[in-house]
Enzyme design. Structure first.
Site, PDB file in Angstrom:
ATOM      1  N   LYS B  78      -1.759 -19.261  -6.837  1.00 25.82           N
ATOM      2  CA  LYS B  78      -2.144 -18.223  -7.786  1.00 25.82           C
ATOM      3  C   LYS B  78      -0.957 -17.306  -8.055  1.00 25.82           C
ATOM      4  O   LYS B  78      -0.346 -16.799  -7.125  1.00 25.82           O
ATOM      5  CB  LYS B  78      -3.318 -17.427  -7.196  1.00 25.82           C
ATOM      6  CG  LYS B  78      -3.692 -16.201  -8.016  1.00 25.82           C
ATOM      7  CD  LYS B  78      -4.859 -15.443  -7.413  1.00 25.82           C
ATOM      8  CE  LYS B  78      -5.042 -14.115  -8.157  1.00 25.82           C
ATOM      9  NZ  LYS B  78      -6.083 -13.278  -7.574  1.00 25.82           N
ATOM     10  N   GLU B 426       1.223   5.611  -3.506  1.00 31.77           N
ATOM     11  CA  GLU B 426       1.799   5.841  -2.187  1.00 31.77           C
ATOM     12  C   GLU B 426       2.373   4.515  -1.682  1.00 31.77           C
ATOM     13  O   GLU B 426       1.889   3.446  -2.050  1.00 31.77           O
ATOM     14  CB  GLU B 426       0.714   6.296  -1.196  1.00 31.77           C
ATOM     15  CG  GLU B 426      -0.020   7.552  -1.586  1.00 31.77           C
ATOM     16  CD  GLU B 426       0.748   8.811  -1.214  1.00 31.77           C
ATOM     17  OE1 GLU B 426       1.698   8.711  -0.419  1.00 31.77           O
ATOM     18  OE2 GLU B 426       0.384   9.879  -1.733  1.00 31.77           O
TER      19      GLU B 426
END
Lengths: 493, 505
Positions: B78, B426
């Site tokens: 994938k 973050e």
């Protein structure tokens, strides 16, 4: 984007004094001059006292690359020495000491963190201290530093004279062609919620799209935001600054030694030793402090002694409309752990990263305020940890220091570390887990438990792994140049 | 002295249970007794058959050979997710793994690209991403001339559980066949002391891992952890899943298509195709959803459709007393960005990092819960962003979704990007600048500006670098064989008809 004209910020006025002023101006100029940004410095008279000193963590090396400041110049013009960390002495009672050196401690064994291995061994009676496994600490204690060869002993910082550093940066700014206006008593002219210009007492005025307030007292920002900065109760609110003859050989670390009502800092410079005395004014007056300093430092003081306030203040809004406060106007407090330069680097680096795209609507201010105040709170935690963890019982200053409130983040960080030797890292930390471990263990915490995966490694294998590390450290340190040799090389450039 | 945690009991097989068992056996060897209870009578939920690249870290931790893992699980590779209909009828965009380009002038590549676009550059940012180009051409390889290819897998969850069961049992995990009938708590501490099974067998333990699925037999039914419900933000509460025949050649990406009351997934495996329709029961009935799904398959169905019910959100505490919930027992976020297995994996690593030695410290429990909830929240925001920015389908469901409020944290991200081009994230986040950029841009959410530092790069340097980066991406893609050929050469399932080697264009 705005429909009429170009909304971009075209002019920035950086107003103030001290190293912060020049660092901000140079950083903005170096980053944005290629896009046509015009940086003007409004230089106020410097308030740096004679003998003031700055300790720089390794972060400054990269920041100097951004500023284009050559390491050689620090050694030639600012009386610099190399620094591999700070020694904390007498914080757990007389005779106790540890070295917070920059870099990793130990090496993982079987991919398990060294600290977990060491904790188990220590709980079972191991006599070798944590710091003895730190290459940087062992090198520093032996007066050796590796500044080339990829910096095997981890990163290094500097100690240098603050006034000379300021002069060096000023000369650098001039050489870069930054326009400099010398003036006094700046006053902000506010129009429709924005600062339009700064007026000086000789009648001159400097207009700009964006103002950087490096005035120490937030002279510009106060015109837009009258909220007083948050005062934080800290144990030390005063500081004496003095000077003594240089140490020989020059140590590779500063020393922060606790006394009955604060601490004495000894910072080795090439031509002198910078001596500072931090204390709580409720326990010692200035005169008493001076007497104690002369007794405590064990050094012959020379020249004048200056007194400074080190009250802790943090502004909640650092950036309002088109004005950003950097330096002491944003966050003021004690000097240990290189916090003053870290504060300036954080404030300025974020300003460069968030230079507004639209001068009429600076959406970047909110992100700046969130992120930078977050960083400052974590810096404050690092300093507060020393006071919180002191073990000088029965001395009123220190008993009170242990009882002072700390942030929830720090309280949790200490509790989690005591439990399991894990450092809870938050967004906006300036000190990495290695530094926290070094300081938490240095102040006497031995975690109560360790990662049970450590039990999959036999004790013999752990002991062998540790011996190997110690053997390697010895060989590596032996091959490193001395501090004098490293300084000579830095001077040659 | 408190008792050492020496025996761990995992309740429930399936993906979460066997991943946990495998990792614990790898970490602790013989120093921890590990038992897994599962019932052959209870089916497992096969949602989350598409993964993200971090699963390769899990494989590496277990020292599993990737080719062997693919053969045994019928997996395919994938390279990202294609979103269809989300931003206009038949409109397509691709959310690839990997990066568009390196940081330059101190800012992330997307700012540089936005400047390039403003100066009249090609609006197709996929041209800079090797994974996007390879996906478009149906190609795959693990490496190319300019570096690694970032990839994940589509896998058969049932086979994956069986594969990990072999691994765990070889590592000393004891499997007990049985169904839970009663959980006994200590009257003093409230900890779980033992489980009684239908057979009458009693299983005691020091630590219990609840992998029992949505119901949370231990964490909820025995310990009453409570649930933080996010269905006001993510109203889809059902999925109907069905397997269908193999698509040839198998595409190296997942497809997600917006539908009248939710979205449809298509996940190509070596031996079948996984399909499902995630929908909101307030706007679509189960029978209707099943009918719609069956009418929209590319290949004939090979299994009976099954309907799953869920509620977006998470347990108030995933670790309570001596019980840790992992997988669906800990919470649920629809698999729009294939995060189910990732969330299992990070929970396992978090448990390992905080594994109790003697007694269970509230600080370790607190940390586990905080970190897990933060992670759920950031993934939640990313999933909601797809809905909040969608404009493809005009039905009452989509009108309701667009009118619904969004979390403040997401609103801040969207506004900041729109006004400044800056993407807030973050370092610990799974989804970072490239992910947010591709999804926001793909959904038509464009910034009005880019970072001023992007303007510091001289025009000629910019042009040179963009040409170079584009050429490198093209060379990477061109160097790869067809996805089906790569599988046939390295990791085809035994006893499967060969996959067609025709390359899609």
């Amino acid at each position: 984007m705005a429909q009429v004209g170009d909304p971009a910020v075209r002019t920035v006025a950086v107003v103030g004094e001290g190293p912060t002023l020049w660092m901000a101006a140079i950083a903005l100029h170096r980053a944005f001059a290629p896009t046509g940004l015009q940086v003007t410095v409004v230089a106020l008279p410097s308030t740096t006292s004679r003998y003031e000193v700055l300790a720089a963590s390794p972060d400054l090396v990269a920041f100097h690359r951004l500023l284009g400041v050559a390491e050689q110049d620090l050694f030639r013009h600012a009386d610099a020495t190399f620094s591999m960390g700070q020694q904390y002495a007498d914080w757990s009672g007389r005779g106790s000491a540890f070295l917070h050196a920059y870099g990793e401690t130990g090496e993982p064994l079987h991919k398990l963190p060294f600290l977990q291995m060491w904790t188990k061994a220590r709980l079972n009676g191991l006599r070798v201290g944590y710091e003895d496994f730190s290459l940087a600490a062992v090198a520093a204690r032996n007066g050796r530093i590796d500044i080339g060869g990829g910096g095997k002993a981890g990163a290094y910082g500097y100690h240098f004279d603050k006034g000379r550093y300021e002069a060096l940066l000023q000369a650098h700014a001039k050489a870069l062609g930054i326009s400099i206006v010398a003036g006094e008593a700046p006053r902000a002219e506010v129009l429709q919620g924005l600062i339009a210009a700064v007026h000086l007492n000789d009648g001159r005025k400097v207009p700009a799209d964006l103002f950087v307030d490096a005035t120490g007292g937030a002279a510009l920002l106060s015109a837009l935001d009258t909220t007083a900065p948050d005062a934080v109760e800290g144990p030390c609110d005063r500081m004496l600054i003095a000077s003594a003859p240089p140490l020989s050989p020059l140590p590779l670390y500063g020393r922060i030694a606790a006394h009955e009502a604060g601490w004495v800092g000894l910072v080795p410079l090439a031509g002198r030793t910078a001596v500072t005395m931090s204390y709580g004014s409720r326990y010692l007056d200035d005169q008493q402090a001076l007497e104690r300093l002369q007794a405590a430092a064990g050094l012959r003081l020379q020249g004048d002694v200056a007194v400074l306030s080190t009250e802790q203040r943090l502004r909640r809004r650092l950036w309002v409309a088109n004005c950003v406060a950097v330096g002491p106007a944003a966050f003021a407090g004690e000097t240990m752990d290189s916090v003053h330069l870290l504060r300036d680097q954080i404030g300025i680096a974020h300003l460069v990263a968030l230079l507004p795209v639209d001068r009429a609507d600076m959406a970047e201010a909110d992100i700046y305020n969130d992120e930078v105040t977050g960083h400052y709170r974590r810096l404050r935690d690092f300093q507060a940890a020393h006071h919180r963890l002191n073990r000088r019982t029965g001395e009123p200053f220190w008993d009170e220091a242990r009882a002072l409130p700390v942030s929830d983040e720090l309280a949790y960080k200490i509790a989690l570390f005591e439990e399991r030797g894990i450092v809870a890292q938050y967004a906006g930390e300036s000190f990495n887990a290695d530094s926290w471990q070094s300081v938490l263990i240095g102040h006497g915490i031995l975690p109560r438990s360790y990662d049970p995966q450590v039990d999959t490694v036999s004790e013999g294998e752990v002991a062998l792994g540790m011996q190997k590390i110690l053997g390697r450290l010895k060989t590596q340190v032996g091959a490193m140049p001395t501090h004098d040799a490293a300084r000579a090389r830095a001077l040659r450039g | 002295m408190k008792k050492r945690v020496a025996k761990t009991v995992i309740l429930g097989g399936g993906t979460a249970g066997w991943m946990t068992a495998a990792a614990l056996s790898r970490a602790f060897g013989a120093t921890q007794e590990i038992v897994l209870i599962e019932s052959d009578r209870i089916g497992t939920v096969g949602v989350g058959e598409a993964t993200v690249p971090s699963l390769r870290d899990f494989n590496r931790y277990l020292k599993i050979d990737e080719d062997d893992f693919i053969r045994r699980t019928g997996a395919t590779f994938k390279l990202g997710i294609e979103f269809v209909n989300w931003n206009g009828a038949e409109a397509r965009y691709f959310h690839p793994f990997g990066y568009l380009g390196p940081d330059m002038s101190g800012v992330e590549f997307h700012h540089i690209w936005l400047r390039f676009l403003a100066a009249g550059g090609d609006p197709d940012y996929g041209l800079f991403n090797p994974e996007t180009l390879a996906a478009r051409q149906g190609r795959f390889a693990r490496n190319g001339p300019h570096g690694v290819v970032n990839h994940a897998f589509h896998l058969d969850a049932g086979r994956y559980a069986a594969f990990l069961r072999d691994y765990a049992e070889a590592g000393g995990v004891r499997r007990i066949e049985g169904e839970l009938v009663e959980t006994t708590l200590s009257p003093e501490t409230g900890d779980i002391t033992h489980l009684r099974l239908r057979s009458g067998e009693v299983v005691s333990g020091d630590l219990f891992v609840d992998c029992s699925g949505f119901r949370g037999l231990l964490i909820e039914e025995a310990l009453g952890s409570g649930y933080v419900d996010w269905s006001h933000w993510l109203p889809c509460d059902r999925a109907v899943a069905v397997g269908s025949g193999v698509t040839k050649p198998p595409l190296p990406y997942t497809q997600s298509t917006a539908r009248e009351a939710g979205w449809q997934w298509r996940i190509p495996l070596q031996h079948r195709t996984g399909n499902g329709y995630v929908y909101c029961s307030r706007f679509l009935g189960d029978d209707e959803a099943t009918e719609r799904l069956l009418g929209r398959l590319d290949t004939a169905p090979v299994s009976d459709p099954s309907v799953l019910r869920f509620r977006a959100g998470h347990r108030r505490t995933m670790w309570k007393r001596n019980c840790v919930a992992i997988g669906l027992a800990s919470g649920f976020l629809e698999p729009l960005e294939s995060t189910s297995i990732h969330l299992i994996q990070t929970a396992i690593f978090r448990l390992l990092a905080l594994f109790p030695g003697r007694g269970i410290s509230p600080h370790l429990v607190d940390r586990f819960n905080r970190e897990t909830i933060e992670e759920y929240e950031t993934v939640r925001d990313f999933v909601i962003a797809h809905y909040a920015l969608a404009s493809g389908v005009e039905t009452p469901f989509w009108e309701a979704v667009r009118a619904a409020p969004i979390p403040d944290t997401l609103a801040a991200r969207l506004e900041t990007f729109r006004d400044t081009g800056i993407i807030l994230y973050e370092n610990k986040d799974l989804f970072r600048a490239t992910n947010w950029f591709c999804v926001m841009m793909g959904q038509g959410w464009r910034p009005s500006a880019h970072h001023p530092l992007a303007d510091t790069l001289p025009d000629t340097v910019l042009a040179e670098r963009m040409t170079l980066l584009r050429r490198r991406a093209e060379e990477m893609a061109a160097s790869m064989p067809a996805h089906a050929d790569f599988i046939a050469r390295h990791c085809a399932m035994p006893d499967q008809a060969p996959l067609s080697s025709a390359t899609t264009s």
